[in-house]
Design a protein around this motif. Structure first.
Motif, PDB file in Angstrom:
ATOM      1  N   PRO B 113       0.828  -1.205   0.000  1.00 11.37           N
ATOM      2  CA  PRO B 113       0.000   0.000   0.000  1.00 11.37           C
ATOM      3  C   PRO B 113       0.867   1.262   0.000  1.00 11.37           C
ATOM      4  O   PRO B 113       1.867   1.335   0.692  1.00 11.37           O
ATOM      5  N   ARG B 114       0.466   2.208  -0.818  1.00 14.87           N
ATOM      6  CA  ARG B 114       1.316   3.366  -1.026  1.00 14.87           C
ATOM      7  C   ARG B 114       1.411   4.231   0.231  1.00 14.87           C
ATOM      8  O   ARG B 114       2.393   4.899   0.444  1.00 14.87           O
ATOM      9  N   PHE B 115       0.368   4.229   1.021  1.00  8.61           N
ATOM     10  CA  PHE B 115       0.389   5.114   2.180  1.00  8.61           C
ATOM     11  C   PHE B 115       0.540   4.338   3.483  1.00  8.61           C
ATOM     12  O   PHE B 115      -0.042   4.665   4.492  1.00  8.61           O
ATOM     13  N   ALA B 116       1.296   3.260   3.394  1.00  8.52           N
ATOM     14  CA  ALA B 116       1.501   2.468   4.595  1.00  8.52           C
ATOM     15  C   ALA B 116       2.382   3.229   5.578  1.00  8.52           C
ATOM     16  O   ALA B 116       3.299   3.923   5.178  1.00  8.52           O
ATOM     17  N   SER B 117       2.081   3.105   6.853  1.00  9.96           N
ATOM     18  CA  SER B 117       2.949   3.736   7.845  1.00  9.96           C
ATOM     19  C   SER B 117       4.226   2.928   7.931  1.00  9.96           C
ATOM     20  O   SER B 117       4.252   1.746   7.605  1.00  9.96           O
ATOM     21  N   SER B 118       5.282   3.589   8.344  1.00 12.94           N
ATOM     22  CA  SER B 118       6.551   2.873   8.369  1.00 12.94           C
ATOM     23  C   SER B 118       6.471   1.702   9.355  1.00 12.94           C
ATOM     24  O   SER B 118       7.096   0.679   9.160  1.00 12.94           O
ATOM     25  N   ARG B 119       5.660   1.844  10.401  1.00 12.03           N
ATOM     26  CA  ARG B 119       5.541   0.769  11.371  1.00 12.03           C
ATOM     27  C   ARG B 119       4.916  -0.480  10.735  1.00 12.03           C
ATOM     28  O   ARG B 119       5.373  -1.590  10.938  1.00 12.03           O
ATOM     29  N   SER B 120       3.906  -0.258   9.877  1.00  8.94           N
ATOM     30  CA  SER B 120       3.210  -1.416   9.312  1.00  8.94           C
ATOM     31  C   SER B 120       4.085  -2.137   8.296  1.00  8.94           C
ATOM     32  O   SER B 120       3.839  -3.292   7.976  1.00  8.94           O
ATOM     33  N   LEU B 121       5.104  -1.458   7.773  1.00  4.98           N
ATOM     34  CA  LEU B 121       5.982  -2.116   6.811  1.00  4.98           C
ATOM     35  C   LEU B 121       6.983  -3.037   7.491  1.00  4.98           C
ATOM     36  O   LEU B 121       7.496  -3.962   6.881  1.00  4.98           O
ATOM     37  N   VAL B 122       7.240  -2.759   8.775  1.00  6.58           N
ATOM     38  CA  VAL B 122       8.327  -3.464   9.451  1.00  6.58           C
ATOM     39  C   VAL B 122       8.175  -4.989   9.428  1.00  6.58           C
ATOM     40  O   VAL B 122       9.125  -5.688   9.086  1.00  6.58           O
ATOM     41  N   PRO B 123       6.978  -5.537   9.729  1.00  4.73           N
ATOM     42  CA  PRO B 123       6.890  -7.010   9.713  1.00  4.73           C
ATOM     43  C   PRO B 123       7.213  -7.599   8.348  1.00  4.73           C
ATOM     44  O   PRO B 123       7.930  -8.597   8.255  1.00  4.73           O
ATOM     45  N   ARG B 124       6.730  -6.957   7.287  1.00  4.44           N
ATOM     46  CA  ARG B 124       7.028  -7.471   5.945  1.00  4.44           C
ATOM     47  C   ARG B 124       8.522  -7.353   5.661  1.00  4.44           C
ATOM     48  O   ARG B 124       9.119  -8.249   5.073  1.00  4.44           O
ATOM     49  N   ALA B 125       9.088  -6.223   6.053  1.00  6.79           N
ATOM     50  CA  ALA B 125      10.518  -6.022   5.825  1.00  6.79           C
ATOM     51  C   ALA B 125      11.323  -7.069   6.575  1.00  6.79           C
ATOM     52  O   ALA B 125      12.336  -7.561   6.085  1.00  6.79           O
ATOM     53  N   ARG B 126      10.818  -7.424   7.790  1.00  5.45           N
ATOM     54  CA  ARG B 126      11.551  -8.413   8.574  1.00  5.45           C
ATOM     55  C   ARG B 126      11.565  -9.756   7.842  1.00  5.45           C
ATOM     56  O   ARG B 126      12.547 -10.487   7.851  1.00  5.45           O
ATOM     57  N   GLU B 127      10.456 -10.083   7.178  1.00  5.69           N
ATOM     58  CA  GLU B 127      10.414 -11.324   6.400  1.00  5.69           C
ATOM     59  C   GLU B 127      11.471 -11.309   5.300  1.00  5.69           C
ATOM     60  O   GLU B 127      12.141 -12.299   5.054  1.00  5.69           O
ATOM     61  N   VAL B 128      11.592 -10.141   4.641  1.00  7.29           N
ATOM     62  CA  VAL B 128      12.584 -10.044   3.573  1.00  7.29           C
ATOM     63  C   VAL B 128      13.986 -10.228   4.143  1.00  7.29           C
ATOM     64  O   VAL B 128      14.793 -10.987   3.619  1.00  7.29           O
ATOM     65  N   ALA B 129      14.218  -9.545   5.245  1.00  7.52           N
ATOM     66  CA  ALA B 129      15.551  -9.622   5.849  1.00  7.52           C
ATOM     67  C   ALA B 129      15.853 -11.043   6.302  1.00  7.52           C
ATOM     68  O   ALA B 129      17.000 -11.488   6.279  1.00  7.52           O
ATOM     69  N   ALA B 130      14.802 -11.775   6.672  1.00  8.50           N
ATOM     70  CA  ALA B 130      15.002 -13.130   7.177  1.00  8.50           C
ATOM     71  C   ALA B 130      15.545 -14.064   6.095  1.00  8.50           C
ATOM     72  O   ALA B 130      16.213 -15.051   6.402  1.00  8.50           O
ATOM     73  N   VAL B 131      15.291 -13.760   4.847  1.00  8.50           N
ATOM     74  CA  VAL B 131      15.804 -14.578   3.755  1.00  8.50           C
ATOM     75  C   VAL B 131      17.313 -14.735   3.889  1.00  8.50           C
ATOM     76  O   VAL B 131      17.897 -15.749   3.553  1.00  8.50           O
TER      77      VAL B 131
END
Lengths: 357, 501
Positions: B113-131
């Motif tokens: 979502p284009r207007f996602a808060s930075s907090r809401s992105l963190v869990p998804r980002a953590r998944e990416v980093a987990a790779v």
């Protein structure tokens, strides 16, 4: 930062080559090279033919005199543009010079000569501050001189408690300021040799001097090299920091000379003096860059740009246009000049950075 | 082991310049293929074809046996190809958070979502980093990517490339910005990816790394695959293929010059962060050819001597006197001159004439009390044009109108207006045709014959053989070998270059 493009086509003055070029290109070349001068002449002839008061030699010289301050400050800006920078603090330096001149003569009751020396030292000081910020602290030119502009604008008001300085000023301790603008100082703006006012002579001398310095001395050559490709200049042994610093010192001194003429003209330490000068000076330098299609900052271009602005403003004023028409005129002139240098010219613009940094 | 990508007869030209000429290459799942090639061999072009940046190629590319057309970066990505390019900083958007950078591609195509808060992105980002098993805290993920150290940037880009589970991962010089520890960590990741079945194309100039990580080695030269190897790699053979068979005869047998006077001495010099210090002396009257692959510290050596970028450590003496230039102006004052590697960025001022370019380093010679003398300038321009055989109509021609070889003659010739003690030529033959190269070689040898210590950097052994009397071989910033060419052989030089860590 504008990159140097390798396949740059540089204009050649080779007659054979231009004869071989297509007619359309020829017209474009002519337009780039002489378009600006043509525009100046056309406006001059137009005002000359339609307004009788424009024809008076007094009008012409007062127009040049009026232009001199902007032009002189613009010459300083031109030197900073030659090294690839831009001095935004020149307007503030002019204002500071007016206040310093007034303080020296009115509050400290010194002579005009003392005022001249103090004002020019002030210009050197501002230039040195800019140089230190840019060369030693490595702050980008535009940002450093922007900060200096605010500093100078504000600090000049401290010793005068934010008031304009004119004779008869009541000082903090209740006494009346002892001095006044000396007649000798007022001559700077009001004197003339024959019909030619002193400011016009100063303007002409500084134009020729700056042109000579930039085009015919090794220092000017190095400055242009730095403005064009600082890394190449450094690797060829140019002392880039020294030259950049010198350019800002020159700009500071030129601004203070402009301030002296302005102070002499208004005859008091008006605190708002010089406020509008920055943008005018930058504009005439940018206009000057496009004159003759050389596409680099140059003294004659700057002088011509200032004169064109002068003609237009004087002409439209005589024609009875509203005062705000002046800004429209300046905007249009600048825009035309930018079209000449960026759109029509085949020499890439390098000295003026569209996007700084 | 299945073939993921099969390239057949892939050809690519830029104008009249054919960069790839019928490349045939298979990349298999679960295999790391090392790609080796000299400058201009076509590696970058090949990578760009795979990543969709060069769509103008001819020939066929098949994925899992089906022919595909890679016409844009998004097609390439959709086909399961991810490339991590060498220029790390290009992939990071400063001003966005680390999390936003990790999810960048998703954000661009509006998956996120284009207007996602930075907090809401963190869990998804953590998944990416987990790779990549990146143990990045939430606070770190929310911080601005602007301040990210270069190694973390590399890992971020890698994680981003992996989030789509690519079939083929292309890594272009991935360790150039990493420390030893970080590189080891990266290798761990690469091995894990290989074991999970990803095909990996690993491009590097570091032979040691390819030796460690690659299951197969492919050598590219002049746009053609000219060698394939399986471990243990025969590096000597691979380098032969990469640099070409002996072409031009070394001149060393006929007119070798040996200097005796050690003009410039370097002591305890360190070129790269991980490199060993070394001592070396350069002698007047001979041409020293400094040879090494890209990234082996050649430019660091040139710039260090010239003072344009001081050494990390070490001292120099010039004619027995201490020499520690802090700027080119200082070294020029001591008659140490350099022609830099990048001619366009480092020497050419675009709208200047040949004369102006030629006189620039020594303006004093053409001016009096600071006043330039146009006649003297023309004379110098003319002299450089004539002495160096520059092909130009007149010395007033713009220098950019000249061919690369003629430009190079002007920028070398202009230094010879004064007698150099040390003349450094960093990759002087780049972008220059064969005829001009032969001519420049001759001139270079004349500079040495006139008494200067000439130092020529090159990553092309042919050029070194052609121009130098003495060869210095650098690998990863270490001086590996120093000998007169007449006392060594091409084989021995390659041997020294190929000795892996």
């Amino acid at each position: 930062m504008v990159r140097i493009v390798s396949d740059q086509k540089t204009q050649s003055i080779d007659a054979k080559e231009s004869a071989a070029a297509t007619p359309r290109r020829d017209i474009r070349d002519l337009l780039v090279r002489y378009g600006f001068i043509a525009v100046t002449v056309v406006f001059f002839v137009f005002f000359f033919a339609t307004e009788s008061s424009f024809r008076l030699s007094t009008t012409l010289f007062s127009m040049l005199k009026f232009t001199a301050v902007v032009a002189i400050v613009g010459l300083g800006v031109t030197v900073t543009m030659a090294v690839g920078g831009l001095d935004l603090s020149v307007g503030a330096t002019v204002g500071m010079s007016v206040t310093i001149a007034a303080m020296t003569m009115v509050i400290y009751a010194k002579t005009g000569w003392v005022a001249i020396i103090v004002v020019i030292l002030g210009g050197v000081l501002v230039g040195a501050l800019n140089a230190a910020l840019i060369v030693l602290l490595k702050i980008p030119d535009l940002l450093a001189t922007l900060a200096t502009m605010f500093l100078v604008q504000g600090l000049k008001l401290v010793p005068v408690d934010g008031q304009s300085v004119s004779s008869g000023l009541i000082l903090r301790d209740g006494s009346v300021a002892p001095g006044r603008f000396t007649p000798g100082f007022l001559i700077i703006d009001r004197g003339a040799v024959g019909p030619v006012p002193y400011p016009v002579i100063i303007f002409a001398l500084l134009t020729i001097g700056t042109w000579f310095f930039l085009s015919h001395t090794k220092w000017g050559r190095v400055m242009y090299a730095i403005g064009s490709n600082p890394e190449a200049a450094r690797l060829a042994g140019a002392r880039v920091r020294l030259y950049k610093a010198s350019a800002y010192m020159i700009a500071g001194v030129f601004a203070s000379i402009g301030g002296l003429i302005l102070a002499s003209r208004i005859g008091q330490g008006d605190i708002s003096a010089g406020n509008s000068l920055l943008l005018d000076a930058v504009a005439v330098s940018l206009v000057g860059t496009s004159v003759l299609g050389v596409n680099r900052p140059n003294a004659f271009g700057t002088a011509l740009g200032a004169i064109l602005m002068g003609i237009l403003i004087t002409g439209t004023t005589i024609k009875g246009s509203a005062y705000y028409a002046q800004d429209v005129v300046k905007g249009v002139v600048l825009l035309i000049a930018l079209v000449f240098s960026f759109t029509l010219s085949r020499t890439k613009q390098r000295h003026v950075r569209a996007v700084p940094m | 082991m299945t073939t993921v990508i099969h390239m057949n007869d892939v050809t690519m030209s830029f104008g009249s310049n054919q960069v790839l000429r019928g490349v045939e290459l298979d990349l298999h799942s679960g295999e790391v293929t090392g790609l080796l090639g000299a400058n201009g061999a076509g590696k970058t072009t090949l990578i760009k074809i795979l990543s969709g940046a060069n769509s103008n190629y001819s020939g066929t590319v098949a994925i899992d046996g089906a022919a595909v057309t890679i016409d844009s970066p998004s097609t390439s990505r959709a086909l399961g190809i991810e490339a991590v390019h060498q220029r790390i900083s290009d992939g990071i958007v400063p001003g966005l958070s680390v999390a936003e950078n990790l999810l960048f591609e998703g954000i661009v195509v509006s998956e996120v979502p284009r207007f996602a808060s930075s907090r809401s992105l963190v869990p998804r980002a953590r998944e990416v980093a987990a790779v990549l098993d990146l143990d990045w805290s939430d606070a770190f993920l929310r911080s601005d990517a602007h301040g990210l150290p270069i190694a973390d940037r590399q890992l971020l880009l890698l994680a981003r490339a992996l989030v789509r589970k690519p079939r083929l991962l292309v890594l272009d010089e991935p360790t150039s910005a990493l420390s030893e520890v970080e590189a080891v960590r990266l290798f761990g990741v690469i091995e894990r990816l290989r074991d999970s079945g990803v095909a990996i194309l690993y491009v590097s100039h570091r032979l040691g790394e390819i030796d460690d990580i690659a299951d197969r080695l492919v050598v590219l030269r002049d746009g053609v695959v000219c060698g394939e190897h399986t471990p243990p790699f025969d590096w000597h053979q691979a380098l032969q293929e990469m640099l070409g068979a002996a072409g031009a005869e070394s001149h060393a047998s006929t007119d070798e010059m040996r200097g005796s006077d050690e003009v410039l001495k370097l002591t305890g010099v360190k070129l790269l962060p991980k490199a060993q210090t070394f001592d070396v002396a350069f002698r007047a009257g001979e041409v020293a050819g400094v040879f090494g692959l890209l990234g082996s510290g050649l430019s660091e050596l040139a710039n260090g001597i010239f003072g344009s970028e001081p050494f990390r450590a070490g001292r120099m003496t010039l004619q027995g006197e201490p020499f520690a230039p802090r700027s080119p102006a200082e070294s020029i004052g001591r008659h140490v001159f350099m022609v830099p590697e990048d001619r366009m960025a480092g020497t050419i001022i675009a709208d200047w004439s040949i004369s102006a370019t030629a006189t620039f380093p020594f303006l004093k010679a053409v001016s009096r009390f600071g006043l330039l003398n146009p006649r003297a300038e023309s004379a110098v321009g003319k002299a450089v044009v004539e002495d160096f055989g520059v092909v130009a109509l007149s010395e007033d021609d713009p220098v950019v109108s000249l061919s690369g070889g003629n430009q190079q003659k002007v920028v070398i010739g202009r230094w010879l207006r004064e007698q150099p003690l040390v003349m450094i030529l960093d990759e002087p033959f780049q972008g220059i045709d064969v005829g001009a190269r032969r001519d420049l070689c001759k001139r270079t040898r004349e500079i040495a014959a006139a008494g200067a210590a000439v130092i020529t950097m090159s990553s092309d052994l042919e050029e070194i053989m052609q121009v130098a009397d003495r060869v210095l071989v650098f690998v990863d910033g270490d001086l590996r070998f120093d000998s007169y060419l007449s006392e060594t052989s091409r084989d021995e030089i390659l041997q020294r270059l190929s000795e892996v860590g």
